[in-house]
Design a protein around this motif. Structure first.
Motif, PDB file in Angstrom:
ATOM      1  N   ILE A  87      41.928  47.122  47.112  1.00 58.27           N
ATOM      2  CA  ILE A  87      40.355  46.971  47.641  1.00 58.27           C
ATOM      3  C   ILE A  87      40.163  47.167  49.233  1.00 58.27           C
ATOM      4  N   ALA A  88      41.380  46.489  50.040  1.00 57.59           N
ATOM      5  CA  ALA A  88      41.416  46.692  51.148  1.00 57.59           C
ATOM      6  C   ALA A  88      41.415  48.104  51.734  1.00 57.59           C
ATOM      7  N   ARG A  89      42.241  48.967  50.944  1.00 59.80           N
ATOM      8  CA  ARG A  89      42.514  50.614  51.034  1.00 59.80           C
ATOM      9  C   ARG A  89      40.944  50.928  51.110  1.00 59.80           C
ATOM     10  N   ALA A  90      40.097  50.690  49.968  1.00 64.39           N
ATOM     11  CA  ALA A  90      39.036  51.402  49.493  1.00 64.39           C
ATOM     12  C   ALA A  90      37.947  50.551  50.651  1.00 64.39           C
ATOM     13  N   ILE A  91      37.814  49.619  51.316  1.00 60.37           N
ATOM     14  CA  ILE A  91      37.096  49.117  52.265  1.00 60.37           C
ATOM     15  C   ILE A  91      37.409  49.994  53.539  1.00 60.37           C
ATOM     16  N   LEU A  92      38.712  50.360  53.849  1.00 60.08           N
ATOM     17  CA  LEU A  92      39.027  51.056  55.002  1.00 60.08           C
ATOM     18  C   LEU A  92      38.468  52.476  54.928  1.00 60.08           C
ATOM     19  N   ARG A  93      38.753  52.876  53.675  1.00 66.03           N
ATOM     20  CA  ARG A  93      38.032  54.275  53.607  1.00 66.03           C
ATOM     21  C   ARG A  93      36.260  54.366  53.828  1.00 66.03           C
ATOM     22  N   ASP A  94      35.893  53.246  53.810  1.00 67.47           N
ATOM     23  CA  ASP A  94      34.290  53.192  53.921  1.00 67.47           C
ATOM     24  C   ASP A  94      33.670  54.495  53.547  1.00 67.47           C
ATOM     25  N   ALA A  95      33.806  54.814  52.152  1.00 65.56           N
ATOM     26  CA  ALA A  95      32.918  55.926  51.553  1.00 65.56           C
ATOM     27  C   ALA A  95      31.926  55.298  50.878  1.00 65.56           C
ATOM     28  N   PRO A  96      30.644  56.204  50.811  1.00 61.91           N
ATOM     29  CA  PRO A  96      29.482  55.915  50.409  1.00 61.91           C
ATOM     30  C   PRO A  96      29.496  55.569  48.638  1.00 61.91           C
ATOM     31  N   ILE A  97      30.303  56.367  48.201  1.00 63.18           N
ATOM     32  CA  ILE A  97      30.434  56.033  46.789  1.00 63.18           C
ATOM     33  C   ILE A  97      31.715  55.354  46.332  1.00 63.18           C
ATOM     34  N   LEU A  98      31.614  54.432  45.518  1.00 64.88           N
ATOM     35  CA  LEU A  98      32.678  53.565  45.020  1.00 64.88           C
ATOM     36  C   LEU A  98      32.744  53.487  43.655  1.00 64.88           C
ATOM     37  N   LEU A  99      33.920  53.919  43.076  1.00 62.52           N
ATOM     38  CA  LEU A  99      34.435  53.888  41.655  1.00 62.52           C
ATOM     39  C   LEU A  99      35.569  52.952  41.218  1.00 62.52           C
ATOM     40  N   LEU A 100      35.073  52.219  40.375  1.00 62.80           N
ATOM     41  CA  LEU A 100      35.595  51.059  40.129  1.00 62.80           C
ATOM     42  C   LEU A 100      36.286  50.736  38.642  1.00 62.80           C
ATOM     43  N   ASP A 101      37.386  50.701  38.365  1.00 63.26           N
ATOM     44  CA  ASP A 101      37.681  50.534  36.919  1.00 63.26           C
ATOM     45  C   ASP A 101      38.211  49.124  36.822  1.00 63.26           C
ATOM     46  N   GLU A 102      37.360  48.066  36.574  1.00 63.56           N
ATOM     47  CA  GLU A 102      37.446  46.858  36.622  1.00 63.56           C
ATOM     48  C   GLU A 102      38.893  46.561  35.796  1.00 63.56           C
ATOM     49  N   ALA A 103      39.660  45.479  36.062  1.00 67.75           N
ATOM     50  CA  ALA A 103      40.878  45.218  35.497  1.00 67.75           C
ATOM     51  C   ALA A 103      40.559  44.361  34.470  1.00 67.75           C
ATOM     52  N   THR A 104      41.283  44.787  33.090  1.00 66.96           N
ATOM     53  CA  THR A 104      41.101  43.992  31.947  1.00 66.96           C
ATOM     54  C   THR A 104      42.003  42.646  31.857  1.00 66.96           C
ATOM     55  N   SER A 105      43.263  42.888  32.640  1.00 69.46           N
ATOM     56  CA  SER A 105      44.156  41.864  32.335  1.00 69.46           C
ATOM     57  C   SER A 105      43.751  40.672  33.363  1.00 69.46           C
ATOM     58  N   ALA A 106      43.977  39.419  32.699  1.00 73.85           N
ATOM     59  CA  ALA A 106      43.296  38.389  33.251  1.00 73.85           C
ATOM     60  C   ALA A 106      44.267  37.965  34.446  1.00 73.85           C
ATOM     61  N   LEU A 107      43.593  37.440  35.489  1.00 71.53           N
ATOM     62  CA  LEU A 107      44.012  36.804  36.597  1.00 71.53           C
ATOM     63  C   LEU A 107      43.841  35.256  36.673  1.00 71.53           C
ATOM     64  N   ASP A 108      44.714  34.537  37.230  1.00 74.62           N
ATOM     65  CA  ASP A 108      44.445  33.038  37.240  1.00 74.62           C
ATOM     66  C   ASP A 108      43.112  32.929  37.792  1.00 74.62           C
ATOM     67  N   ASN A 109      42.503  31.705  37.923  1.00 77.36           N
ATOM     68  CA  ASN A 109      41.179  31.572  38.139  1.00 77.36           C
ATOM     69  C   ASN A 109      40.918  31.903  39.791  1.00 77.36           C
ATOM     70  N   GLU A 110      41.999  31.407  40.620  1.00 75.40           N
ATOM     71  CA  GLU A 110      42.033  31.329  42.185  1.00 75.40           C
ATOM     72  C   GLU A 110      41.942  32.961  42.654  1.00 75.40           C
ATOM     73  N   SER A 111      42.917  33.647  41.763  1.00 75.30           N
ATOM     74  CA  SER A 111      43.087  34.883  42.182  1.00 75.30           C
ATOM     75  C   SER A 111      41.937  35.804  41.739  1.00 75.30           C
ATOM     76  N   GLU A 112      41.232  35.327  40.704  1.00 75.21           N
ATOM     77  CA  GLU A 112      40.261  36.048  40.043  1.00 75.21           C
ATOM     78  C   GLU A 112      39.012  35.803  41.206  1.00 75.21           C
ATOM     79  N   LYS A 113      38.979  34.698  41.627  1.00 74.68           N
ATOM     80  CA  LYS A 113      37.783  34.325  42.527  1.00 74.68           C
ATOM     81  C   LYS A 113      37.684  35.117  43.735  1.00 74.68           C
ATOM     82  N   LEU A 114      39.180  35.168  44.407  1.00 72.19           N
ATOM     83  CA  LEU A 114      39.471  36.007  45.567  1.00 72.19           C
ATOM     84  C   LEU A 114      39.039  37.579  45.131  1.00 72.19           C
ATOM     85  N   VAL A 115      39.642  37.911  44.254  1.00 70.24           N
ATOM     86  CA  VAL A 115      39.507  39.479  43.812  1.00 70.24           C
ATOM     87  C   VAL A 115      37.812  39.720  43.770  1.00 70.24           C
ATOM     88  N   GLN A 116      37.058  38.713  43.151  1.00 71.79           N
ATOM     89  CA  GLN A 116      35.810  38.986  42.790  1.00 71.79           C
ATOM     90  C   GLN A 116      35.122  38.905  44.313  1.00 71.79           C
TER      91      GLN A 116
END
Ligand code: ADP
Length: 602
Positions: free
Chosen positions: A501-530
């Protein structure tokens, strides 16, 4: 005789064009070095011939005339000749090895550059570990081929010419009798060539399969262990290794099969000379020194003659490698820019699918993977793609990046058909965050910087901070300079996602394509990623393959995709009220991805 072999190889139109190409691609580059190497070879050949020639003086002046001064003189000459031969041999080895290493380096770079140009579809059709295994072997083939031609043709022919000259000087009649065996050997050996061609292609493929099995096992070791597949993998790899061993033995057999023949013919020539020449010395008192010199020359000529005789077989092997490498290099890059392609001009970055039909290659039932898909991803808003798995959501993400060409229809960004613009200009305006974040060799900072090479350290750290990655990066042994994949540095799934995500933020492109992960993260991680994702999505045209309920609910528009068709679209509020709609059914059962399938079938 190797000229004859070359002529024969040249008669086969395929070999001819491969050879011509190798020569065209390399001869000019190394002209100077080759000339110097050949000069060295001429010296080696001349000194070898001379060392046979001087035997006559050794015998006649030392043994016959018992002249001490002459003996010293001859000894001095022999020392000088061998020293010259040594230095010339040194020059030849260094030059040829340098050329060989440079050939490998050049082709490796060229193959890599070509690999980057090939379309995504090439890699979905090819097993990468197999490909890599093949490339290594085949590049070696091109080097061997050029070195083989140079050493065998130049060095061995020159040496042979020198030695035959000595033989002729010492005894022309006997020379004629003994070189008659050469064409005989050549004819017999040429019959092994065809077999070699088949064998080498098979060998390269088998070796590549072995190495790809090793790589894939290393990559999938946790799956192998989890499914207790060890025994099966062992059996499979052992079988492949066994097959490859057998194949190598077959090749060794074909190559070595030339030995009995060449040795016997060589023996015949030398034995003939001993019998015929010896009887003349005994009966008529012919020159002993000349006979011995002749014999030494004939024995020294044996090795280069043998190599020349089996040249064609090894040459054929190298030619197979070269041909296989060219097959890869000739695979045309797909999705090339159209000749009149212009750079994409992105304003607000609105994406529109207009009646898009698409399929990966031909399908058995003739169905399209995407069938008449139309929707609008509004500028600066979030569009969520939802629906049963296999419906075509990831395909839509691929098509926006123009990884594949459409069957029909159009995809437009700000009203410009992406098929008509320069691909690089399209992709530079897109950030893509995949389901499985991939980190490349290099440091953490480098991994983020790939998105924008000119970014400063401060920008990288700012992007990492926005992506909730800065804190854990600072805890790494060397912070941003920590090598990815170093022992002891293992990133969790959530951390990897935040890095990408940091890589994508740095790219700073107007279009964002996102393939959301299906694999479950623990709650804390999930919150940070979100949180990181929410920041990333702000103000960008986002198309997301959505699995999380929160992502779907917060999307400005939801496009429900089922079996390649858009079955519903609208906001959460409108879709949820459609009683019979797929979306409301999905929502009822909690919208967990595993249940999509059940919902769409029910
Ligand atoms: P989703 O993302 O909705 O799960 P996909 O877009 O991945 O669906 O897949 C849609 C269809 O295309 C599936 O039938 C899948 O088997 C097929 N497919 C996906 N990728 C490829 C590919 N590289 N080559 C051939 N078929 C593919």
């Amino acid at each position: 005789m190797s000229l004859e072999a070359l002529a024969k190889a040249a008669a086969d139109p395929q070999s001819k064009s491969v050879m011509r190409r190798i020569v065209r691609e390399n001869l000019g580059v190394y002209r100077k070095q080759y000339i110097m190497a050949i000069a060295c070879m001429v010296l080696v050949a001349a000194t070898t011939a001379f060392s046979a020639y001087i035997i006559k003086d050794v015998v006649n002046k030392v043994f016959d005339q018992r002249n001490l001064q002459e003996a010293w003189y001859v000894a001095g000459v022999i020392l000088a000749v061998f020293a010259i031969k040594g230095f010339a041999g040194f020059g030849q080895d260094v030059l040829l090895n340098r050329i060989g290493n440079n050939i490998i380096a050049r082709y490796q770079k060229r193959v890599y550059d070509h690999m980057l140009k090939l379309g995504v579809s090439f890699y979905t059709d090819t097993r990468s570990a197999f490909l890599v295994g093949q490339i290594g072997q085949n590049i070696g083939g091109i080097r061997n081929m050029l070195n083989l031609v140079i050493t065998v043709v130049a060095r061995d022919i020159l040496t042979l010419i020198g030695l035959i000259a000595v033989m002729i000087i010492q005894d022309p009649v006997m020379t004629l009798c003994s070189i008659i065996v050469l064409p005989v050997a050549g004819y017999v050996l040429s019959r092994y060539v065809k077999r070699m061609k088949q064998l080498s292609r098979r060998e390269v493929n088998l070796n590549a399969r072995v190495s790809s099995a090793l790589v894939e096992s290393a990559q999938g070791i946790s799956i192998i262990k989890a499914f207790t597949m060890e025994k099966q993998m062992q059996d499979k790899v052992h079988m492949l290794v066994g097959m490859s061993e057998k194949q190598s033995n077959r090749i060794a057999l074909v190559t070595a099969r030339t030995r009995p023949l060449t040795e016997t013919l060589g023996g015949l020539a030398i034995a003939g000379a001993v019998a015929f020449g010896g009887s003349r010395v005994i009966a008529y008192g012919a020159d002993q020194g000349a006979l011995l010199s002749f014999l030494v020359a004939a024995m020294l000529a044996y090795e280069p003659a043998r190599r020349l005789a089996s040249f064609r077989i090894q040459f054929e092997k190298a030619l197979v490698n070269a041909r296989m490498l060219y097959e890869l290099l000739d695979t045309p890059p797909r999705q090339a820019d159209k000749p009149d392609a212009r750079p994409l001009e992105v304003g607000a970055a609105q994406i529109e699918f207009k009646n898009v039909c698409f399929s990966y290659g031909a399908r058995a039932n003739g169905e399209m993977v995407l069938d008449d898909v139309s929707f609008l991803a509004e500028a600066g808003k979030t569009t969520a793609l939802v629906g049963p798995s296999g419906g075509g959501k990831s395909t839509i993400i691929n098509l926006i990046q123009r990884f594949y060409d459409l069957h029909s229809g159009e995809i437009c960004v700000d009203d410009q058909n992406i098929a008509d613009v320069k691909i690089a200009s399209l992709r530079s305006r897109i950030s893509y965050v995949s389901q499985q974040p991939i980190l490349f060799e290099g440091t953490v900072a480098e991994n983020i910087r790939y998105a924008r090479p000119e970014a400063t350290q401060a920008e990288i750290e700012a992007a990492a901070a926005l992506a909730q990655a800065h804190d854990f990066i600072m805890e790494l042994p060397a912070g941003y300079e920590t090598e990815v994949g170093e022992a002891g540095v293992n990133f969790s799934g959530g951390q990897r996602q935040r890095l990408s995500i940091a890589r994508a933020i740095l790219r700073d492109a107007p279009i964002l394509l996102l393939d959301e992960a299906t694999s479950a993260l623990d709650n804390e991680s999930e919150k940070l990623v979100q949180q990181a994702l929410d920041r990333l999505m702000q103000g960008r045209t986002t198309v997301v393959v959505a699995h999380r309920l929160s992502t779907i609910r917060n999307a400005d528009r939801i496009v429900v995709i089922d079996r390649g068709r858009v079955v519903e679209q609208g906001s959460h509020a409108t879709l949820i009220n459609k009683n019979e709609g797929l979306y409301s059914r999905l929502h009822e059962i909690g919208a967990s991805p595993e249940l999509y399938e059940a919902a769409s079938n029910g």
